[in-house]
Design a protein around this motif. Structure first.
Motif, PDB file in Angstrom:
ATOM      1  N   VAL A 160       0.839  -1.276   0.102  1.00 13.08           N
ATOM      2  CA  VAL A 160       0.049   0.193  -0.150  1.00 13.08           C
ATOM      3  C   VAL A 160       0.948   1.396  -0.042  1.00 13.08           C
ATOM      4  O   VAL A 160       1.991   1.180   0.760  1.00 13.08           O
ATOM      5  N   GLU A 161       0.291   2.252  -0.804  1.00 11.14           N
ATOM      6  CA  GLU A 161       1.053   3.622  -0.592  1.00 11.14           C
ATOM      7  C   GLU A 161       0.225   4.688  -0.093  1.00 11.14           C
ATOM      8  O   GLU A 161      -0.969   4.515  -0.156  1.00 11.14           O
ATOM      9  N   VAL A 162       0.605   5.343   0.820  1.00 13.28           N
ATOM     10  CA  VAL A 162       0.052   6.468   1.367  1.00 13.28           C
ATOM     11  C   VAL A 162       0.862   7.778   1.308  1.00 13.28           C
ATOM     12  O   VAL A 162       1.957   8.052   1.832  1.00 13.28           O
ATOM     13  N   TRP A 163       0.476   8.577   0.283  1.00  9.99           N
ATOM     14  CA  TRP A 163       1.116   9.811  -0.065  1.00  9.99           C
ATOM     15  C   TRP A 163       2.566   9.204  -0.674  1.00  9.99           C
ATOM     16  O   TRP A 163       2.318   8.477  -1.803  1.00  9.99           O
ATOM     17  N   HIS A 164       3.669   9.673  -0.144  1.00  9.23           N
ATOM     18  CA  HIS A 164       4.810   9.381  -0.672  1.00  9.23           C
ATOM     19  C   HIS A 164       5.456   8.186   0.249  1.00  9.23           C
ATOM     20  O   HIS A 164       6.715   7.999   0.147  1.00  9.23           O
ATOM     21  N   ILE A 165       4.775   7.710   1.142  1.00  2.40           N
ATOM     22  CA  ILE A 165       5.289   6.535   1.798  1.00  2.40           C
ATOM     23  C   ILE A 165       4.560   5.155   1.269  1.00  2.40           C
ATOM     24  O   ILE A 165       3.422   5.276   1.039  1.00  2.40           O
ATOM     25  N   ARG A 166       5.377   4.210   1.405  1.00  2.00           N
ATOM     26  CA  ARG A 166       4.881   2.901   1.033  1.00  2.00           C
ATOM     27  C   ARG A 166       5.460   1.649   1.835  1.00  2.00           C
ATOM     28  O   ARG A 166       6.685   1.577   2.043  1.00  2.00           O
ATOM     29  N   ALA A 167       4.557   0.617   1.873  1.00  2.00           N
ATOM     30  CA  ALA A 167       5.117  -0.494   2.715  1.00  2.00           C
ATOM     31  C   ALA A 167       4.763  -1.720   1.622  1.00  2.00           C
ATOM     32  O   ALA A 167       3.634  -1.854   1.154  1.00  2.00           O
ATOM     33  N   ALA A 168       5.496  -2.756   1.606  1.00  2.00           N
ATOM     34  CA  ALA A 168       5.362  -3.838   0.591  1.00  2.00           C
ATOM     35  C   ALA A 168       5.890  -4.951   1.121  1.00  2.00           C
ATOM     36  O   ALA A 168       6.925  -5.155   1.991  1.00  2.00           O
ATOM     37  N   VAL A 169       5.288  -6.231   0.792  1.00  9.20           N
ATOM     38  CA  VAL A 169       5.995  -7.498   0.958  1.00  9.20           C
ATOM     39  C   VAL A 169       5.979  -8.298  -0.336  1.00  9.20           C
ATOM     40  O   VAL A 169       5.177  -8.167  -1.272  1.00  9.20           O
ATOM     41  N   GLU A 170       7.479  -8.704  -0.675  1.00  5.09           N
ATOM     42  CA  GLU A 170       7.795  -9.288  -1.900  1.00  5.09           C
ATOM     43  C   GLU A 170       8.172 -10.601  -1.833  1.00  5.09           C
ATOM     44  O   GLU A 170       8.997 -10.798  -0.679  1.00  5.09           O
ATOM     45  N   TYR A 171       7.900 -11.524  -2.701  1.00  4.44           N
ATOM     46  CA  TYR A 171       8.397 -12.952  -2.730  1.00  4.44           C
ATOM     47  C   TYR A 171       9.332 -12.948  -4.039  1.00  4.44           C
ATOM     48  O   TYR A 171       8.683 -12.881  -5.223  1.00  4.44           O
ATOM     49  N   ASN A 172      10.570 -13.525  -4.018  1.00 12.13           N
ATOM     50  CA  ASN A 172      11.235 -13.641  -5.032  1.00 12.13           C
ATOM     51  C   ASN A 172      11.632 -15.035  -5.373  1.00 12.13           C
ATOM     52  O   ASN A 172      12.127 -15.848  -4.497  1.00 12.13           O
ATOM     53  N   PHE A 173      11.366 -15.582  -6.660  1.00 13.27           N
ATOM     54  CA  PHE A 173      11.404 -16.970  -6.818  1.00 13.27           C
ATOM     55  C   PHE A 173      12.626 -17.202  -8.013  1.00 13.27           C
ATOM     56  O   PHE A 173      12.259 -16.417  -9.071  1.00 13.27           O
ATOM     57  N   VAL A 174      13.541 -17.683  -7.539  1.00 11.64           N
ATOM     58  CA  VAL A 174      14.989 -17.575  -8.091  1.00 11.64           C
ATOM     59  C   VAL A 174      15.547 -19.279  -8.274  1.00 11.64           C
ATOM     60  O   VAL A 174      15.317 -19.962  -7.354  1.00 11.64           O
ATOM     61  N   ALA A 175      15.694 -19.487  -9.399  1.00 15.40           N
ATOM     62  CA  ALA A 175      16.205 -20.885  -9.761  1.00 15.40           C
ATOM     63  C   ALA A 175      17.425 -21.181  -8.904  1.00 15.40           C
ATOM     64  O   ALA A 175      18.426 -20.391  -8.417  1.00 15.40           O
ATOM     65  N   LYS A 176      17.340 -22.414  -8.337  1.00 14.66           N
ATOM     66  CA  LYS A 176      18.538 -22.783  -7.288  1.00 14.66           C
ATOM     67  C   LYS A 176      19.876 -23.002  -7.895  1.00 14.66           C
ATOM     68  O   LYS A 176      20.192 -22.931  -9.181  1.00 14.66           O
ATOM     69  N   THR A 177      20.995 -22.869  -7.124  1.00 14.03           N
ATOM     70  CA  THR A 177      22.327 -22.994  -7.454  1.00 14.03           C
ATOM     71  C   THR A 177      22.732 -24.278  -6.854  1.00 14.03           C
ATOM     72  O   THR A 177      22.913 -24.583  -5.655  1.00 14.03           O
ATOM     73  N   GLY A 178      22.843 -25.471  -7.776  1.00 17.32           N
ATOM     74  CA  GLY A 178      22.893 -26.751  -6.984  1.00 17.32           C
ATOM     75  C   GLY A 178      21.868 -26.881  -5.989  1.00 17.32           C
ATOM     76  O   GLY A 178      20.533 -27.056  -6.634  1.00 17.32           O
ATOM     77  N   GLU A 179      22.311 -27.326  -4.851  1.00 21.39           N
ATOM     78  CA  GLU A 179      21.152 -27.572  -4.039  1.00 21.39           C
ATOM     79  C   GLU A 179      21.009 -26.319  -3.043  1.00 21.39           C
ATOM     80  O   GLU A 179      20.023 -26.409  -1.913  1.00 21.39           O
ATOM     81  N   ILE A 180      21.515 -25.009  -3.250  1.00 17.51           N
ATOM     82  CA  ILE A 180      21.223 -23.776  -2.582  1.00 17.51           C
ATOM     83  C   ILE A 180      19.935 -23.123  -2.990  1.00 17.51           C
ATOM     84  O   ILE A 180      19.845 -23.153  -4.313  1.00 17.51           O
ATOM     85  N   ASN A 181      19.178 -22.915  -2.323  1.00 20.17           N
ATOM     86  CA  ASN A 181      17.781 -22.448  -2.490  1.00 20.17           C
ATOM     87  C   ASN A 181      17.924 -20.902  -2.523  1.00 20.17           C
ATOM     88  O   ASN A 181      18.366 -20.303  -1.609  1.00 20.17           O
ATOM     89  N   ASN A 182      17.597 -20.100  -3.580  1.00 22.91           N
ATOM     90  CA  ASN A 182      17.764 -18.726  -3.711  1.00 22.91           C
ATOM     91  C   ASN A 182      16.742 -18.000  -3.618  1.00 22.91           C
ATOM     92  O   ASN A 182      16.839 -16.591  -3.643  1.00 22.91           O
TER      93      ASN A 182
END
Length: 204
Positions: A160-182
């Motif tokens: 949500v944005e209120v005037w010039h301030i905003r709060a957000a939740v993001e989830y990033n889906f990134v391919a693994k590096t070997g067995e590393i979860n990115n």
């Protein structure tokens, strides 16, 4: 006489309602947000996977308000967090490592549900994620190197944005590096430089 006064009153009220509805319609349909702005975000980066530890993130996002409720931009984000590495090559699950730096470049778009001061939104995008290599050390004296990698990934956000301030939740889906979860979650608080709403007089 009373009938004439009543009819005149009804006519005036009707004209007022029509004028108000017309003004509201013009306000809702015209482009009434300034076209260019820059978003600055900071917050928590929480990686997925066993052995992962939360870190911090910073983001810069130049944006263009293409339509009243549609904004497009380029999110450039840096993260410092410990990606999941537990269980690699029989490694001690209590191993500790240093926070690794990640940098991403993600073209993104947002849709707003309102054209007023308070503006809930959803959005997403896809782009390139770069992670630098780091080394993790186990309690038993072993170590493993988490390699540098460049991966393609996507991002979904809500906030949500209120005037010039905003709060957000993001989830990033990134391919693994070997067995590393990115994959990682970003919880953000930001400010918007530039942009903003035109005055009411400018929209009519």
């Amino acid at each position: 006489m009373k009938g004439l006064l009543r009819n005149s009153f009804v006519l005036l009220v009707s004209l007022f309602i029509i004028q108000s509805a017309s003004a509201q319609l013009r306000f809702e349909t015209q482009h009434h947000f300034k076209p260019f702005e820059v978003l600055l975000d900071a917050g928590l980066a929480r990686p997925a996977g066993k052995g992962a530890k939360a870190g911090v993130l910073l983001a810069l996002e130049p944006r263009f308000n293409a339509l009243d409720r549609l904004t497009v931009g380029l999110r450039m984000e840096a993260t410092a967090m410990i990606r999941g590495y537990a269980g690699l090559n029989g490694m001690d699950p209590n191993a500790n490592g240093e926070a690794g730096l990640g940098i991403s470049f993600v073209p993104a778009a947002e849709y707003y549900f309102a054209n007023r001061t308070v503006r809930p939104f959803i959005g997403g995008g896809a782009g390139v994620y770069n992670f630098l290599s780091v080394e993790a050390n186990s309690e038993g004296g072993g170590s493993v190197k988490i390699p540098a990698s460049t991966k393609f990934g996507g991002m979904a956000r809500v906030g949500v944005e209120v005037w010039h301030i905003r709060a957000a939740v993001e989830y990033n889906f990134v391919a693994k590096t070997g067995e590393i979860n990115n994959n990682y979650l970003g919880i953000k608080l930001g400010i918007i430089l530039g942009g903003g709403q035109y005055s009411l007089e400018d929209t009519y």
